[in-house]
Design a protein around this motif. Sequence first.
Motif, PDB file in Angstrom:
ATOM      1  N   PRO A   1       0.827  -1.212   0.000  1.00 48.87           N
ATOM      2  CA  PRO A   1       0.000   0.000   0.000  1.00 48.87           C
ATOM      3  C   PRO A   1       0.859   1.259   0.000  1.00 48.87           C
ATOM      4  O   PRO A   1       1.947   1.285   0.578  1.00 48.87           O
ATOM      5  CB  PRO A   1      -0.787  -0.098   1.308  1.00 48.87           C
ATOM      6  CG  PRO A   1      -0.677  -1.518   1.738  1.00 48.87           C
ATOM      7  CD  PRO A   1       0.601  -2.039   1.183  1.00 48.87           C
TER       8      PRO A   1
ATOM      9  N   HIS B   1      -3.483   4.620   3.321  1.00 50.14           N
ATOM     10  CA  HIS B   1      -4.600   3.928   3.970  1.00 50.14           C
ATOM     11  C   HIS B   1      -5.758   4.903   4.132  1.00 50.14           C
ATOM     12  O   HIS B   1      -5.548   6.113   4.255  1.00 50.14           O
ATOM     13  CB  HIS B   1      -4.192   3.381   5.342  1.00 50.14           C
ATOM     14  CG  HIS B   1      -3.321   2.181   5.243  1.00 50.14           C
ATOM     15  ND1 HIS B   1      -1.964   2.267   5.028  1.00 50.14           N
ATOM     16  CD2 HIS B   1      -3.620   0.863   5.305  1.00 50.14           C
ATOM     17  CE1 HIS B   1      -1.455   1.050   4.964  1.00 50.14           C
ATOM     18  NE2 HIS B   1      -2.434   0.173   5.128  1.00 50.14           N
TER      19      HIS B   1
ATOM     20  N   ILE C   1      -7.536   9.894   2.721  1.00 49.83           N
ATOM     21  CA  ILE C   1      -6.541   8.966   2.202  1.00 49.83           C
ATOM     22  C   ILE C   1      -5.213   9.490   2.726  1.00 49.83           C
ATOM     23  O   ILE C   1      -4.778  10.582   2.343  1.00 49.83           O
ATOM     24  CB  ILE C   1      -6.561   8.915   0.662  1.00 49.83           C
ATOM     25  CG1 ILE C   1      -7.917   8.420   0.168  1.00 49.83           C
ATOM     26  CG2 ILE C   1      -5.420   8.039   0.156  1.00 49.83           C
ATOM     27  CD1 ILE C   1      -8.106   8.549  -1.335  1.00 49.83           C
TER      28      ILE C   1
ATOM     29  N   VAL D   1      -8.447   5.863  -7.424  1.00 49.03           N
ATOM     30  CA  VAL D   1      -7.889   5.180  -6.254  1.00 49.03           C
ATOM     31  C   VAL D   1      -8.074   3.673  -6.437  1.00 49.03           C
ATOM     32  O   VAL D   1      -9.192   3.196  -6.616  1.00 49.03           O
ATOM     33  CB  VAL D   1      -8.588   5.645  -4.956  1.00 49.03           C
ATOM     34  CG1 VAL D   1      -8.036   4.916  -3.753  1.00 49.03           C
ATOM     35  CG2 VAL D   1      -8.437   7.158  -4.796  1.00 49.03           C
TER      36      VAL D   1
ATOM     37  N   TRP E   1      -7.697   0.158  -4.544  1.00 48.38           N
ATOM     38  CA  TRP E   1      -7.629  -0.276  -3.145  1.00 48.38           C
ATOM     39  C   TRP E   1      -7.953  -1.751  -3.016  1.00 48.38           C
ATOM     40  O   TRP E   1      -8.462  -2.373  -3.937  1.00 48.38           O
ATOM     41  CB  TRP E   1      -8.532   0.584  -2.270  1.00 48.38           C
ATOM     42  CG  TRP E   1      -9.946   0.768  -2.713  1.00 48.38           C
ATOM     43  CD1 TRP E   1     -10.414   1.702  -3.591  1.00 48.38           C
ATOM     44  CD2 TRP E   1     -11.098   0.029  -2.294  1.00 48.38           C
ATOM     45  NE1 TRP E   1     -11.776   1.592  -3.738  1.00 48.38           N
ATOM     46  CE2 TRP E   1     -12.234   0.561  -2.946  1.00 48.38           C
ATOM     47  CE3 TRP E   1     -11.292  -1.044  -1.414  1.00 48.38           C
ATOM     48  CZ2 TRP E   1     -13.511   0.078  -2.761  1.00 48.38           C
ATOM     49  CZ3 TRP E   1     -12.577  -1.531  -1.224  1.00 48.38           C
ATOM     50  CH2 TRP E   1     -13.666  -0.969  -1.888  1.00 48.38           C
ATOM     51  N   HIS E   2      -7.617  -2.298  -1.856  1.00 47.36           N
ATOM     52  CA  HIS E   2      -7.793  -3.727  -1.607  1.00 47.36           C
ATOM     53  C   HIS E   2      -8.979  -3.961  -0.675  1.00 47.36           C
ATOM     54  O   HIS E   2      -9.123  -3.286   0.341  1.00 47.36           O
ATOM     55  CB  HIS E   2      -6.522  -4.291  -0.965  1.00 47.36           C
ATOM     56  CG  HIS E   2      -6.586  -5.748  -0.714  1.00 47.36           C
ATOM     57  ND1 HIS E   2      -6.595  -6.282   0.549  1.00 47.36           N
ATOM     58  CD2 HIS E   2      -6.672  -6.799  -1.559  1.00 47.36           C
ATOM     59  CE1 HIS E   2      -6.670  -7.594   0.475  1.00 47.36           C
ATOM     60  NE2 HIS E   2      -6.719  -7.940  -0.794  1.00 47.36           N
TER      61      HIS E   2
ATOM     62  N   ALA F   1     -14.681   2.889   0.088  1.00 47.92           N
ATOM     63  CA  ALA F   1     -13.797   1.995   0.839  1.00 47.92           C
ATOM     64  C   ALA F   1     -14.024   2.304   2.316  1.00 47.92           C
ATOM     65  O   ALA F   1     -14.510   3.381   2.659  1.00 47.92           O
ATOM     66  CB  ALA F   1     -12.343   2.247   0.458  1.00 47.92           C
TER      67      ALA F   1
ATOM     68  N   THR G   1      -8.761   0.719   5.007  1.00 51.38           N
ATOM     69  CA  THR G   1      -8.508   0.096   3.706  1.00 51.38           C
ATOM     70  C   THR G   1      -7.126   0.464   3.172  1.00 51.38           C
ATOM     71  O   THR G   1      -6.766   1.637   3.130  1.00 51.38           O
ATOM     72  CB  THR G   1      -9.576   0.547   2.680  1.00 51.38           C
ATOM     73  OG1 THR G   1     -10.850   0.068   3.100  1.00 51.38           O
ATOM     74  CG2 THR G   1      -9.274   0.039   1.292  1.00 51.38           C
TER      75      THR G   1
ATOM     76  N   VAL H   1      -4.643   1.405   0.384  1.00 51.84           N
ATOM     77  CA  VAL H   1      -4.695   2.012  -0.942  1.00 51.84           C
ATOM     78  C   VAL H   1      -3.451   1.563  -1.700  1.00 51.84           C
ATOM     79  O   VAL H   1      -2.330   1.828  -1.270  1.00 51.84           O
ATOM     80  CB  VAL H   1      -4.771   3.553  -0.846  1.00 51.84           C
ATOM     81  CG1 VAL H   1      -4.652   4.198  -2.228  1.00 51.84           C
ATOM     82  CG2 VAL H   1      -6.057   3.971  -0.149  1.00 51.84           C
TER      83      VAL H   1
END
Length: 161
Positions: free
Chosen positions: A10, A13, A33, A55, A57-58, A119, A123, A125
Amino acid sequence: MFTAAFEVRPVAHVVGGHSKPADDFQGGVRSIIRLDEEYPLETLQGIEEFSHLVVTWHFHLASPTDVALHARSPRNNADWPATGTFVHRNHRRPNQLATSFPRLLSVEGRDLHVTDLDAVDGTPVIDLAPYFREMGPRGAVREPSWPTEMLGDYWRDADSR
């Protein structure tokens, strides 16, 4: 043909905003963010001139066992056609990644204040960039009717639940 796996870390976050995943009512929520400390502040230089970000993100709260490599109806609604994994935009994808286009409200040091980021707090990023209109879709956009039916309340303000 499969290629070798690769590792990503990442770059930032999400702080605040949504506290749990939801299918709808994503609009009007502000979050931050926060760029990770290892990146110099100058990596954000000039970003405040843009209205929106891209963005990546996971889905960090999802389990790898949630991945669904088959056709199914969106949200398990039989009124909508069964479609393949790569036709859905949810956490059941192999890499459990998402892309969002939040509005950038302000920048304070490492903090990018945004709204309409779907998100949740915490999370990871994976990447971020400004949205360039010139890089958006060219020509007419075509899609079936079910995404419009399914996402009618997606950007409705979260406080209207």
